[in-house]
Design a protein around this motif. Structure first.
Motif, PDB file in Angstrom:
ATOM      1  N   ILE A  37       0.670  -1.224   0.088  1.00  0.00           N
ATOM      2  CA  ILE A  37       0.084  -0.131   0.034  1.00  0.00           C
ATOM      3  C   ILE A  37       0.968   1.212  -0.051  1.00  0.00           C
ATOM      4  CG2 ILE A  37      -1.579   1.239   1.535  1.00  0.00           C
ATOM      5  CD1 ILE A  37      -2.835  -1.307   2.326  1.00  0.00           C
ATOM      6  N   PHE A  38       1.906   1.269   0.813  1.00  0.00           N
ATOM      7  CA  PHE A  38       2.788   2.334   0.732  1.00  0.00           C
ATOM      8  C   PHE A  38       3.618   2.743  -0.844  1.00  0.00           C
ATOM      9  CE2 PHE A  38       7.316   3.296   0.720  1.00  0.00           C
ATOM     10  CZ  PHE A  38       7.382   4.962   1.025  1.00  0.00           C
ATOM     11  N   VAL A  39       3.876   1.513  -1.386  1.00  0.00           N
ATOM     12  CA  VAL A  39       4.382   1.760  -2.693  1.00  0.00           C
ATOM     13  C   VAL A  39       3.353   2.360  -3.636  1.00  0.00           C
ATOM     14  CG1 VAL A  39       5.150   0.463  -4.651  1.00  0.00           C
ATOM     15  CG2 VAL A  39       6.049  -0.375  -2.559  1.00  0.00           C
ATOM     16  N   VAL A  40       1.823   1.807  -3.623  1.00  0.00           N
ATOM     17  CA  VAL A  40       1.168   2.372  -4.278  1.00  0.00           C
ATOM     18  C   VAL A  40       0.812   4.036  -4.214  1.00  0.00           C
ATOM     19  CG1 VAL A  40      -1.599   2.295  -4.908  1.00  0.00           C
ATOM     20  CG2 VAL A  40      -0.010   0.360  -4.630  1.00  0.00           C
ATOM     21  N   ILE A  41       0.817   4.340  -2.851  1.00  0.00           N
ATOM     22  CA  ILE A  41       0.532   5.696  -2.452  1.00  0.00           C
ATOM     23  C   ILE A  41       1.845   6.515  -2.897  1.00  0.00           C
ATOM     24  CG2 ILE A  41       0.302   7.295  -0.553  1.00  0.00           C
ATOM     25  CD1 ILE A  41      -1.284   4.974   0.885  1.00  0.00           C
ATOM     26  N   HIS A  42       2.957   6.043  -2.780  1.00  0.00           N
ATOM     27  CA  HIS A  42       4.102   6.775  -3.042  1.00  0.00           C
ATOM     28  C   HIS A  42       4.380   7.061  -4.604  1.00  0.00           C
ATOM     29  CE1 HIS A  42       8.292   7.105  -4.053  1.00  0.00           C
ATOM     30  NE2 HIS A  42       8.462   7.933  -3.025  1.00  0.00           N
ATOM     31  N   TYR A  43       3.790   5.839  -5.369  1.00  0.00           N
ATOM     32  CA  TYR A  43       3.744   6.146  -6.859  1.00  0.00           C
ATOM     33  C   TYR A  43       2.803   7.092  -7.244  1.00  0.00           C
ATOM     34  CZ  TYR A  43       3.360   4.599 -11.567  1.00  0.00           C
ATOM     35  OH  TYR A  43       3.022   4.205 -12.759  1.00  0.00           O
ATOM     36  N   GLU A  44       1.480   7.172  -6.551  1.00  0.00           N
ATOM     37  CA  GLU A  44       0.696   8.319  -7.037  1.00  0.00           C
ATOM     38  C   GLU A  44       0.978   9.547  -6.686  1.00  0.00           C
ATOM     39  OE1 GLU A  44      -2.395   7.704  -8.433  1.00  0.00           O
ATOM     40  OE2 GLU A  44      -1.561   5.802  -9.258  1.00  0.00           O
ATOM     41  N   THR A  45       1.562   9.757  -5.497  1.00  0.00           N
ATOM     42  CA  THR A  45       1.903  11.146  -4.926  1.00  0.00           C
ATOM     43  C   THR A  45       3.102  11.424  -5.413  1.00  0.00           C
ATOM     44  OG1 THR A  45       2.886  10.033  -2.789  1.00  0.00           O
ATOM     45  CG2 THR A  45       0.687  10.769  -2.932  1.00  0.00           C
ATOM     46  N   LYS A 383      -0.256  -0.302 -13.112  1.00  0.00           N
ATOM     47  CA  LYS A 383       0.783   0.560 -12.832  1.00  0.00           C
ATOM     48  C   LYS A 383       1.906  -0.373 -12.554  1.00  0.00           C
ATOM     49  CE  LYS A 383      -2.305   3.936 -10.671  1.00  0.00           C
ATOM     50  NZ  LYS A 383      -2.237   4.957 -11.721  1.00  0.00           N
ATOM     51  N   LYS A 384       2.971   0.431 -13.123  1.00  0.00           N
ATOM     52  CA  LYS A 384       4.275  -0.132 -13.241  1.00  0.00           C
ATOM     53  C   LYS A 384       5.108   0.202 -11.421  1.00  0.00           C
ATOM     54  CE  LYS A 384       5.299  -0.064 -18.105  1.00  0.00           C
ATOM     55  NZ  LYS A 384       6.267   0.700 -19.026  1.00  0.00           N
ATOM     56  N   LEU A 385       4.683  -0.825 -10.855  1.00  0.00           N
ATOM     57  CA  LEU A 385       5.151  -0.640  -9.517  1.00  0.00           C
ATOM     58  C   LEU A 385       6.408  -1.252  -9.297  1.00  0.00           C
ATOM     59  CD1 LEU A 385       1.991  -1.342  -7.460  1.00  0.00           C
ATOM     60  CD2 LEU A 385       2.582   1.017  -8.181  1.00  0.00           C
ATOM     61  N   SER A 386       7.165  -0.782  -8.227  1.00  0.00           N
ATOM     62  CA  SER A 386       8.486  -1.425  -8.118  1.00  0.00           C
ATOM     63  C   SER A 386       8.862  -1.505  -6.403  1.00  0.00           C
ATOM     64  CB  SER A 386       9.636  -0.736  -8.790  1.00  0.00           C
ATOM     65  OG  SER A 386      10.936  -1.076  -8.248  1.00  0.00           O
ATOM     66  N   LEU A 387       9.398  -2.597  -5.991  1.00  0.00           N
ATOM     67  CA  LEU A 387       9.842  -2.814  -4.762  1.00  0.00           C
ATOM     68  C   LEU A 387      11.603  -2.881  -4.560  1.00  0.00           C
ATOM     69  CD1 LEU A 387       7.315  -5.319  -3.220  1.00  0.00           C
ATOM     70  CD2 LEU A 387       7.491  -2.929  -2.361  1.00  0.00           C
ATOM     71  N   SER A 388      12.192  -2.584  -5.781  1.00  0.00           N
ATOM     72  CA  SER A 388      13.612  -2.337  -5.677  1.00  0.00           C
ATOM     73  C   SER A 388      14.086  -1.527  -4.609  1.00  0.00           C
ATOM     74  CB  SER A 388      14.019  -2.017  -7.082  1.00  0.00           C
ATOM     75  OG  SER A 388      15.310  -1.765  -6.897  1.00  0.00           O
ATOM     76  N   LEU A 389      15.057  -1.843  -3.736  1.00  0.00           N
ATOM     77  CA  LEU A 389      15.613  -1.235  -2.774  1.00  0.00           C
ATOM     78  C   LEU A 389      16.592  -0.144  -3.357  1.00  0.00           C
ATOM     79  CD1 LEU A 389      16.113  -3.793   0.097  1.00  0.00           C
ATOM     80  CD2 LEU A 389      14.189  -2.183  -0.386  1.00  0.00           C
ATOM     81  N   ILE A 390      17.126  -0.366  -4.690  1.00  0.00           N
ATOM     82  CA  ILE A 390      17.932   0.519  -5.109  1.00  0.00           C
ATOM     83  C   ILE A 390      17.552   1.403  -5.930  1.00  0.00           C
ATOM     84  CG2 ILE A 390      20.082   0.405  -6.784  1.00  0.00           C
ATOM     85  CD1 ILE A 390      20.849  -2.310  -5.929  1.00  0.00           C
ATOM     86  N   GLN A 391      16.483   1.191  -6.853  1.00  0.00           N
ATOM     87  CA  GLN A 391      15.600   2.266  -7.593  1.00  0.00           C
ATOM     88  C   GLN A 391      14.615   3.159  -6.933  1.00  0.00           C
ATOM     89  OE1 GLN A 391      13.866   0.026 -10.660  1.00  0.00           O
ATOM     90  NE2 GLN A 391      15.744  -0.499 -11.647  1.00  0.00           N
ATOM     91  N   ASN A 392      14.316   2.423  -5.790  1.00  0.00           N
ATOM     92  CA  ASN A 392      13.398   3.135  -4.813  1.00  0.00           C
ATOM     93  C   ASN A 392      13.736   3.117  -3.414  1.00  0.00           C
ATOM     94  OD1 ASN A 392      11.043   4.405  -3.953  1.00  0.00           O
ATOM     95  ND2 ASN A 392       9.623   2.739  -4.602  1.00  0.00           N
TER      96      ASN A 392
END
Length: 815
Positions: A37-45, A383-392
């Protein structure tokens, strides 16, 4: 010291494997869900946050207000075509101004030198195509692979992003200097630049930028009119503010600008307010259109955030409940430590360190679970979500803060309970679950868990019912089995329209056919101001003007309430209006408006010859708007075909053959009206899916904790259960013994969640103009979903746990 803490923690987890597994898995589910959910909210904002000029790029937007009552009558991101040129004159301090025209979808022809036209490559591109001025590419951070945008000040030039260039030419390196052709009348465009694709979280996904000079050259009459009253939704204007300026600093200048240029302001019947909307405000602002149109609303983001927070709380409550219940088994250990001189703070630190160890494992497990679920969530949300610790890196920061928060929330209270044991009572084994001070708090936490679970079930039921309402609610026309085929728009191709329609009507299974500018319900609107019946001043509201031939009502099964349909014509000469417009103009009877005239330019006065039954030209989230229907062959984009469902497959095959025979060089593209309408409710469909997932997870976490508590209670009451079974107690009576307390707690949770759920879901439903009535029957259904699951858990435990088997005598001798 920390080494000793680690050894103690490891020994405790190893000796209580089931306890450890339930805690770790419960926390991991909560952490994984919160992370997603954090990744989705971060992506949107963070849309367009990568742009270096994000704080200086603005879009011109318009708000219309009625002068009569101050009511806001409309928000528009579209601007009059002359506006960008006037802005450059009136605001010379602006660093850049760029006019943009959204092409929408278009067929692209890629000719192959030396080959026949039949062998050319054709691509149907549905979005990302624009006419634009070169200044737009100076505002945004485009990385050029070849060429640049400077030649976009010339007609018949175009720049492409890397993906589109690869699709057109196989490799972007082959694109420079090549010519593509757009639309059926084959406007030639020479490729003068190729740039890297922008990140996916942008509202300015320009895949192809054709020169605005080309647009000007093919629409000379539009620019010659200097029309400030029409607001085509495709026409937008972007600008770059000087350093140190902000959008709010231009309010007074824009007021003078509107008074000078906008006739509505001059006439005084409508107040026009222009504003510079910052790029960072575009994505989540619900008042104005965005190119991608894929934003979640503020309400949806808040709901997601609360769901993530509550799932995490439920997981922490699980840990607290199990830890406090399990603490009785560690009473002697704590008593010995205290006798040997350990202070309460040392014991609290020890337990917090043990909790940190569990939390660390849970965070790792939760991250892995989130990785496994990410493809599904990305597909669900498109949406192209990512959990990469390096890219994000924000993901890593979130996990660290989450771990610290969970460790404190889950570990502090059980640590206080443990460290508060009286050493003498602890050593004498006089500590039990009944005299632990936190038992009432533990019950309260169980209630809290099931308040959340039941509320999420209620929310899921209401959202699903509202979605069902959207699917089944009549919209004023028949949306079933109606297909749309996109038409070529070249003037020579338009001559074949009557032939195409005649041939389609000959296809077995086609019941009706008609040409139309758009579907009866669509995202876009062709809003126009108008003069009514010789009045010198335009009305203070706009109408949605759509073009279609005389078969429109028959094709979509729209009822004619008064008058007649228009006579066939290639241009607008008679009008049909809807009942809402009749009422808004002050007529009580539909027949009274017949013969009255409407004009859009005070020159051509068009008579009203018929009144249509109201239908929803937008989604059911909005009320019916004033609507006018006229004929105009040059505005038809589709042929709409009503098909007999019994012969659907064979009819579709024959339709394609007929269209391809009529237009052999134009791509055949077909979609259905009911599928288009379903796209109106993408956000609500997503909300229903997320509610279902959240409710399932909340029940899983809650029942996992409940299972742990019941199993622990069973272990504590081994002798009692054994005696009861010796005395002839049935499994059902023992189930009642164990489930009675939890049933009461779940009932209390229901009494709290029902009014809370009713209020919040009622607030959610008020966001829709058309919605279901909220029934109280929804709430007992939520209780019925939770209670049987919990009692079933008790049954399973009593049937299969080794603590409560068939050997009653061994239990009587235990303890």
């Amino acid at each position: 010291m920390f080494k000793n803490y680690f050894k103690t923690a490891w020994r405790n987890l190893r000796n209580h494997k089931a306890y450890a597994a339930i805690n770790i898995f419960g926390l991991a589910i909560g952490i994984g869900a919160s992370l997603l959910i954090f990744v989705v909210i971060h992506y949107e904002t963070t849309y367009d946050n990568f742009e270096s000029n994000k704080d200086k790029i603005c879009r011109v937007v318009t708000t219309y207000t009625s002068s009569a009552n101050g009511e806001v009558t409309g928000h528009e991101s579209g601007v009059p075509i002359p506006l960008p040129t006037a802005l450059r004159t009136e605001f010379p301090q602006l660093k850049k101004v760029a006019a943009v025209w959204n092409i929408g979808g278009a067929q692209i022809h890629i000719p192959t030198p030396g080959k026949d036209i039949a062998d050319e490559k054709r691509v149907k591109q549905n979005d990302g195509l624009y006419f634009t001025e070169p200044d737009l590419f100076d505002m945004f951070d485009y990385t050029w692979l070849a060429g640049n945008a400077k030649r976009l000040n010339e007609p018949h030039t175009v720049v492409l992003n890397e993906s589109l260039a690869n699709e057109f030419f196989g490799n972007w390196k082959n694109a420079m200097g090549q010519t593509i052709q757009m639309w059926s009348f084959r406007i030639p465009l020479q490729v003068v630049g190729v740039y890297k694709d922008l990140p996916s979280n942008t509202d300015m996904e320009v895949k192809m930028g054709a020169s605005y000079a080309t647009f000007r050259s093919i629409n000379t009459d539009w620019f010659a009119r200097n029309d400030w009253e029409s607001l085509p939704w495709s026409s937008e204007c972007f600008l770059l503010l000087p350093n140190g300026n902000n959008a709010s600093g231009y309010i007074s200048q824009l007021q003078n600008f509107t008074r000078k240029y906008f006739p509505a302001e001059v006439n005084g019947h409508t107040k026009v307010t222009l504003a510079f909307q910052p790029l960072t405000d575009m994505h989540l602002n619900e008042d104005y259109y965005t190119y991608k149109g894929d934003a979640l609303t503020h309400k949806e983001l808040l709901s997601l955030g609360l769901i993530g927070f509550f799932l995490l709380l439920v997981a922490c409550v699980n840990f607290i409940n199990l830890a406090t219940a399990q603490s009785v088994n560690r009473a002697k250990e704590i008593g010995v430590r205290k006798v040997l001189g350990s202070s309460r703070s040392q014991i609290l630190k020890q337990f917090l360190n043990e909790t940190a160890y569990i939390t660390f494992i849970s965070v790792i497990t939760g991250y892995l679970l989130a990785q496994l679920a990410l493809p599904f969530i990305s597909s669900l949300m498109q949406k192209k979500l990512s959990l990469s610790l390096i890219q994000n890196p924000s993901v890593l920061l979130f996990l660290v803060l989450l771990g610290i928060t969970v460790n404190f929330l889950a570990g502090f209270y059980p640590g206080l309970v443990l460290s508060g044991f009286n050493p003498i009572e602890a050593i004498k084994s006089k500590i039990s679950t009944n005299n632990i001070a936190g038992i009432s708090i533990r019950r309260g936490l169980v209630v809290f868990q099931f308040v959340i679970a039941q509320f999420l079930i209620m929310g899921t039921i209401v959202v699903l019912q509202q979605m069902q309402f959207f699917r089944n609610q009549p919209m004023g026309f028949d949306k079933n089995a109606v297909a749309f085929i996109e038409l070529p728009s070249d003037s020579l191709d338009q001559l074949k329209y009557p032939y195409l329609k005649d041939q389609m009507l000959r296809v077995p299974g086609i019941e009706a056919a008609g040409f139309t500018m758009d579907a009866p319900a669509s995202f876009g609107s062709n809003n126009n101001s108008f003069y009514f019946n010789n009045e010198p001043i335009k009305k203070d509201f706009m109408v949605n003007l759509q073009y279609a031939d005389t078969s429109y009502l028959h094709t979509f099964h729209i009822q004619l309430m008064a008058g007649r349909i228009s006579y066939p014509s290639d241009t607008a000469h008679e009008l049909l209006v809807n009942e809402t417009l009749v009422k808004k103009l002050g007529f009580r009877n539909d027949k009274d408006i017949l013969g009255k005239t409407i004009s859009f330019d005070q020159i051509n006065k068009l008579p009203i010859v018929g009144v249509m039954h109201d239908f929803n030209s937008k989604s059911l989230k909005e009320p019916v708007s004033p609507f006018i229907l006229a004929t105009n062959i040059h505005a038809y984009n589709y042929i709409a075909l009503r098909i007999n469902p019994a012969s659907m497959q064979s009819t579709l095959v024959q339709m394609q053959k007929t269209f391809t025979h009529t237009y052999p060089t134009y791509m055949y593209t077909l979609d259905f009206l009911d599928e288009r309408i379903a796209h109106f409710y993408t956000a609500e469909a997503l909300a229903s899916q997320l509610f279902k997932i959240a409710a399932f997870l909340a029940i899983c976490i809650s029942c996992l904790g409940l299972y742990g508590l019941v199993s622990f209670m069973a272990a504590q009451k081994t002798k009692e259960v054994g005696i009861r079974k010796v005395l002839g107690a049935s499994v059902q009576s023992i189930v009642y013994l164990f489930s009675k307390e939890f049933t009461i707690l779940i009932g209390i949770a229901f009494l709290i969640s029902a009014p809370l759920g009713y209020y919040l879901m009622h607030q959610w439903l008020t966001g829709f103009y058309y919605h279901i009535g909220l029934s109280w029957l929804v709430f007992p259904f939520a209780l019925n979903n939770v209670l049987p699951v919990c009692i079933f858990q008790v049954c399973i435990y009593l049937q299969f746990t080794p603590h409560i088997g068939c050997n009653q005598h061994s239990k009587c001798n235990a303890g």
